[in-house]
Design an enzyme around this catalytic site. Structure first.
Site, short mmCIF file in Angstrom:
data_model
loop_
_atom_site.label_atom_id
_atom_site.label_comp_id
_atom_site.label_asym_id
_atom_site.label_seq_id
_atom_site.Cartn_x
_atom_site.Cartn_y
_atom_site.Cartn_z
N ASP A 157 41.87 46.05 41.34
CA ASP A 157 41.37 44.68 41.46
C ASP A 157 42.27 43.85 42.37
OD1 ASP A 157 40.36 42.18 41.15
OD2 ASP A 157 40.79 42.01 39.01
N ASP A 193 38.04 39.58 46.56
CA ASP A 193 38.21 39.97 45.16
C ASP A 193 37.39 41.21 44.83
OD1 ASP A 193 38.63 40.03 42.45
OD2 ASP A 193 37.37 38.28 42.00
#
Ligand SMILES: *[C@@H]1O[C@H](CO)[C@@H](O)[C@H](O)[C@H]1NC(C)=O
Ligand SMILES: *[C@@H]1O[C@H](CO)[C@@H](O)[C@H](O)[C@H]1NC(C)=O
Ligand SMILES: *[C@@H]1O[C@H](CO)[C@@H](O)[C@H](O)[C@H]1NC(C)=O
Ligand SMILES: *[C@@H]1O[C@H](CO)[C@@H](O)[C@H](O)[C@H]1NC(C)=O
Ligand SMILES: CC(=O)N[C@H]1CO[C@H](CO)[C@@H](O)[C@@H]1O
Length: 492
Positions: free
Chosen positions: A379, A189
């Site tokens: 992201d 992440d």
């Protein structure tokens, strides 16, 4: 009350409320710096995929709000939005789901009822459309199964394969922790900065255990040391709380002895569910964002001299391509994955520790859409491409056959050939039309309507985009902590 799968999903959305209800001993300071992996919604065969999509979408709004320091919308507001969306599904004749008025009952479980059977999705026997166009049958299977598709073993040094969650909703790598070392599957992440896995004594917010996952603690690891320092991370999709610990961590064969990270003693259902494809999260934003106030693994590796620079590079694989060549590389870039002539370096404009760069321009099939002054947070932990409402409308107005379902969601033909491109530092990066057609409205009609992978972020205005995997699958993406830059290149 019989708790339906739909309510379980809402339960995670309403996590702050359920946490209060269960009096979990979290420190209540909300720092406003948090993230949410969108793929956290456990996929259920008995849930309509478009509803699952909507959960992704709602959670993304919370994530965007938290990332940008804006007020996070209340569960009530989100429920109102959901109601509109359920209504629109109902109008399409796919599912019959509703709820009475969007009011919450007693700060506890949401007063949500199903007014009918939640649509059951029979996993279809899928054949490729004769035209070769339309939504990928393999991806449709993955939507239905929430499958985890393993990556090939990468040949590049300091690299791990990235397994594909569902239809490209998230990317997972396997690292080793503890003594003796054991495998843990972690969501990779770039939109958060903490590493955690479940603790041996982990309990879920519903006071049961934390599901069928691998856990870390003194019983399983002789090198485990509990620092007794608590941490808490609120993601848009859920939350974890636990203790900061030190233990050995092996990432792509590189060992960090006594790395500082977290074990979660409490997890929301999103994370504890046995249907969740990973055991924890590795945050790879910059450590100034870390709730645990510790270095990320890549920063730790660079500090220890095991890699030269705190660089992390991503090649996210598209399930429909059936190559399974996803890869994360620590300490450099894998030159075999991208065209060096197309490499651009982008300054990070985010002071909080996210990876955010300025977008020069946005075009659809080569026609400039006139969207200027935008920035994008890059992201890997977000599935979709979330853009301000006006931008979402401008984009979809240019796509033939797009329909605005109101309140953020659009459908487009699964057969769309529209190509949206984002230009960074003078280089245009096109999104494959297959990524814009994110999921079929009807799993039995892969040439019908698809839910668009571009949705409107409804929180606040501004020019900030949240560019998740829908975009990032189309580029080679690298981050450099020391230089505070990102790099993008076209894939080979
Ligand atoms: C999905 O599950 C079905 C059985 O229900 C299986 O036949 C199929 O191979 C699975 N697909 C994937 C992509 O895992
Ligand atoms: C609680 O957790 C158990 C085991 O993980 C699960 O089977 C059950 O559905 C959960 N119940 C609720 C209400 O979340
Ligand atoms: C975009 O270009 C492709 C061919 O490259 C074409 O098939 C498609 O219709 C175009 N779409 C739009 C929205 O202009
Ligand atoms: C699939 O959807 C398209 C577009 O809505 C429609 O024309 C077609 O009839 C549908 N096919 C099936 C088998 O439902
Ligand atoms: C167009 C539309 O249906 N807009 C709705 C979006 O949701 C809000 C409630 O959150 C409604 O008030 C709007 O009517």
């Amino acid at each position: 009350m019989q708790i339906t799968p739909f309510i379980l999903l809402l339960g995670s959305l309403l996590l702050p409320i359920t946490l209060d209800a269960y009096a979990i001993p979290l420190t209540r300071e909300q720092t406003g710096v948090v993230t949410l992996p969108l793929k956290r919604a456990p996929m259920r065969r008995d849930l309509h995929p478009q509803m699952l999509f909507r959960m992704h979408n709602v959670r993304s709004h919370q994530r965007l709000a938290r990332m940008t320091g804006r007020e996070v919308p209340s569960a009530e507001v989100l429920l109102d939005r959901l109601a509109v969306r359920e209504a629109s599904i109902t109008r399409r004749g796919s599912a019959r789901v509703g709820y009475p008025g969007g009011k919450l009952a007693n700060n506890n479980l949401p007063n949500v009822v199903t007014t009918g059977e939640i649509a059951h999705v029979d996993i279809p026997v899928l054949a490729a459309d004769a035209s070769g166009k339309g939504f990928s049958p393999v991806s449709a299977q993955a939507v239905a199964n929430n499958s985890l598709t393993p990556a090939n073993t990468p040949s590049n040094a300091n690299s791990l394969g990235l397994d594909i969650e569902g239809n490209d909703v998230g990317y997972i790598a396997t690292v080793q922790m503890g003594t003796p070392p054991r495998d843990f599957k972690l969501l990779m992440d770039s939109g958060s900065a903490d590493l955690w896995v479940g603790a041996e004594q982990c309990i879920s917010v519903n006071a049961s255990d934390c599901g069928n996952h691998v856990f870390l603690g003194q019983q399983s690891s002789s090198s485990f040391v509990d620092t007794q320092t608590p941490f808490q991370i609120t993601y848009g999709s859920g939350a974890v709380a636990g203790n900061v610990i030190t233990d050995n961590l092996v990432v792509a064969g590189l060992q960090i002895s006594g790395h500082t990270f977290g074990v979660a003693t409490e997890e929301s259902q999103d994370f504890s569910s046995s249907q969740t494809n990973f055991d924890g999260i590795m945050g790879l934003a910059q450590s100034i964002l870390s709730q645990q106030q510790t270095l990320t693994p890549v920063e730790s590796l660079a500090k220890a001299g095991l890699i030269q620079e705190a660089i992390v590079s991503f090649k996210l694989s598209r399930l429909a391509d059936q190559k399974n060549d996803g890869e994360i590389t620590f300490g450099g870039l894998d030159a075999s994955k991208f065209d060096a002539n197309t490499l651009v370096t982008i300054n990070n404009v985010n002071a909080q520790g996210f990876w955010e760069g300025g977008i020069d321009s946005v075009s659809l099939n080569g026609t400039d859409l006139g969207l200027t002054g935008r920035t994008a947070i890059l992201d890997t932990g977000t599935t979709l491409l979330i853009v301000p409402p006006g931008d979402a409308q401008a984009i979809h107005q240019a796509i033939p056959g797009a329909v605005d379902l109101a309140n953020g969601t659009f459908t487009i033909p699964c057969t769309t050939q529209a190509s949206l491109a984002l230009t960074f530092r003078g280089r245009s990066f096109a999104i494959d039309p297959r990524d814009i057609a994110f999921a079929p409205v009807d799993l039995n009609n892969l040439t019908g309507d698809c839910v668009s992978g571009i949705t409107a972020g409804q929180i606040g205005g501004g020019n900030q985009w949240l560019a998740g995997d829908v975009f990032l699958k189309n580029v080679y993406f690298s981050t450099n902590v020391g230089k505070n830059t990102m790099q993008l290149a076209k894939l080979t």
